[in-house]
Design an enzyme around this catalytic site. Structure first.
Site, mmCIF file in Angstrom:
data_model
loop_
_atom_site.group_PDB
_atom_site.id
_atom_site.type_symbol
_atom_site.label_atom_id
_atom_site.label_comp_id
_atom_site.label_asym_id
_atom_site.label_seq_id
_atom_site.Cartn_x
_atom_site.Cartn_y
_atom_site.Cartn_z
ATOM 1 N N GLY A 10 0.824 -1.205 0.000
ATOM 2 C CA GLY A 10 0.000 0.000 0.000
ATOM 3 C C GLY A 10 0.855 1.250 0.000
ATOM 4 N N GLY A 13 -0.380 4.855 -1.050
ATOM 5 C CA GLY A 13 -1.531 5.425 -0.360
ATOM 6 C C GLY A 13 -1.177 6.554 0.597
ATOM 7 N N TYR A 14 -2.193 7.052 1.263
ATOM 8 C CA TYR A 14 -2.059 8.218 2.134
ATOM 9 C C TYR A 14 -1.016 8.001 3.225
ATOM 10 C CZ TYR A 14 -3.474 11.947 5.358
ATOM 11 O OH TYR A 14 -3.481 13.040 6.199
ATOM 12 N N ARG A 35 1.202 -3.749 -6.986
ATOM 13 C CA ARG A 35 0.099 -4.667 -7.284
ATOM 14 C C ARG A 35 -0.318 -4.548 -8.748
ATOM 15 N NH1 ARG A 35 -4.162 -2.931 -2.920
ATOM 16 N NH2 ARG A 35 -5.488 -4.297 -4.169
ATOM 17 N N LYS A 44 -0.842 6.773 -9.041
ATOM 18 C CA LYS A 44 -0.160 5.782 -8.201
ATOM 19 C C LYS A 44 1.121 5.284 -8.868
ATOM 20 C CE LYS A 44 -4.046 4.121 -5.453
ATOM 21 N NZ LYS A 44 -4.817 2.942 -4.991
ATOM 22 N N LYS A 138 -10.147 -5.876 11.741
ATOM 23 C CA LYS A 138 -8.757 -5.779 12.195
ATOM 24 C C LYS A 138 -8.457 -6.842 13.248
ATOM 25 C CE LYS A 138 -8.042 -0.899 11.099
ATOM 26 N NZ LYS A 138 -7.766 0.473 11.604
#
Length: 404
Positions: A10, A13-14, A35, A44, A138
């Site tokens: 990831g 991402g942020y 990915r 991205k 989670k």
């Protein structure tokens, strides 16, 4: 023993971008999962290519291809996952189960950091949907990690400053108001606000630390434990104006759910980040981010020292025009070693100035006005143009830092 090899999942991402930057800055061989599903998302792709230029390695894999995930995991010692858990975006928490399976098969992972970073899901049994769904997912990922016997660290950073502080904790707003503010109750309930860059730094600091092995790392700097009213007062001081305050009733805000971020002591199963890593100069809420222009000069050096000493996140404009002036370069590198960030830009590149100014709240300019040196007073006009847009930016030619 060298630094662990870290795989960021990831990474575009942020929060993922900040984890990549922190991993590179702290000297870890850094890998980013590229990915295949990213497809034609040009933004991205550009982020990933920029990181590749900085030294990160891109590892192509897919969540729909178990073998590719296993091969990616085998390249590293640590997996840090930053997949989105936000419902209005791509909600991907349970996709981590495929990474857990890959890590279990690979058998080489020394630390797995799942995508949490907000409130501790183990303490959020009272939460309401849709947030409750995220916390439950989670916990499913946690159980899978522990059942697989994978060494791990969970990170709880509570409230991201970028989402909460700018809007003065008013839901649906990321920018502060200048006329009125809606308070939750009387605004006295404490919460923990953490700058997202600090989340990245503390997380990467922890991956090689035996003190955080199989524990929860709570990022809870004492200076950043604040109420909504305290944030409002800091903003009022900055703008020199009192806001109209409108109280939201307890019934409207479900006040029976409040106070879950600070009403517990961290036990043996956890650790507090700012105590473990006192060398990290985290951003205190309410301290303006300051850009010093002319930071290698006679007055500029003193402004940089004062800004840093008084706890401001400090940035120095590293002008490309500095060329081969070795003395100035050494001054800037010495400051960088102390902690201030260097921001490369040029007075002849408007876009670079805009990007530099966007990073901060305050610009302090100390370019030379002496004729027998580099007389540069009118060059400040180039700075004023990019400074017009940010509503909260203050431009100061010469002013004591302590008065900001």
């Amino acid at each position: 023993m060298g630094k662990s090899r870290v795989l960021i999942v990831g990474g575009s991402g942020y929060l993922g971008r900040r984890l990549v930057k922190a991993s590179l800055a702290l000297g870890h061989p850094t890998y980013i999962l590229q990915r295949r599903e990213i497809g034609l998302d040009i933004e991205k792709i550009q982020i990933l290519l920029n990181f590749k230029q900085q030294g990160a390695r891109l590892v192509e894999a897919s969540f729909s291809d178990h073998r590719s995930l296993v091969e990616a995991v085998k390249l590293v010692d640590v997996v840090v996952c930053a997949l989105s858990g936000v419902h209005h975006r791509s909600h991907s928490i349970l996709m981590q189960l495929k990474l857990v399976d890959a890590a279990k098969e690979a058998g080489n992972i020394k630390r797995f950091v799942p995508s949490e970073f907000g409130m501790d899901p183990a303490r959020m049994a009272h939460a309401l949907s849709p947030g409750r769904n995220t916390f439950d997912e989670k916990m499913v990922v946690r159980k899978a990690i522990e059942d697989a016997g994978i060494p791990h660290t969970y990170v709880s950073a509570n409230c991201f400053a970028g989402y909460m502080v700018g809007g003065l904790c008013q839901f649906g707003s990321l920018m502060p108001t200048r006329d009125r503010v809606h308070l939750h109750g009387d605004g006295s309930v404490k919460a923990v606000f953490v700058d997202e860059d600090d989340v990245g730094t503390y997380t990467i600091k922890a991956v090689d630390d035996p003190r955080t092995l199989n524990k929860t790392l709570y990022i809870r700097p004492p200076e950043n434990v604040l109420s909504q009213m305290e944030l409002v007062k800091k903003w009022e001081k900055l703008i020199g104006k009192q806001l109209e305050k409108i109280s939201i009733s307890e019934e409207e805000f479900l006040a029976s759910k409040k106070g879950c971020l600070t009403n517990f002591e961290i036990g043996e199963d956890g650790a507090e980040a700012s105590k473990l890593y006192p060398e990290v100069k985290h951003q205190e809420m309410g301290k303006s981010r300051i850009l010093i222009v002319g930071g290698s000069g006679h007055i500029g050096r003193r402004l940089v020292k004062a800004s840093w000493a008084l706890g401001h996140p400090t940035y120095i404009l590293q002008r490309r025009e500095i060329g081969l002036d070795i003395e100035k370069i050494e001054i800037l590198l010495d400051f960088k070693h102390l902690g201030p960030r260097l921001v490369e830009a040029s007075f002849f590149d408007h876009r670079s100035l805009v990007e530099a100014v966007k990073l901060v709240d305050v610009v302090v300019c100390a370019v030379s006005g002496v004729h027998h040196r580099g007389h540069s007073i009118l060059m400040q006009l180039s700075l004023l143009m990019p400074s017009k847009k940010p509503a909260t930016l203050r431009y100061i030619q010469m002013k004591t830092i302590a008065s900001l």
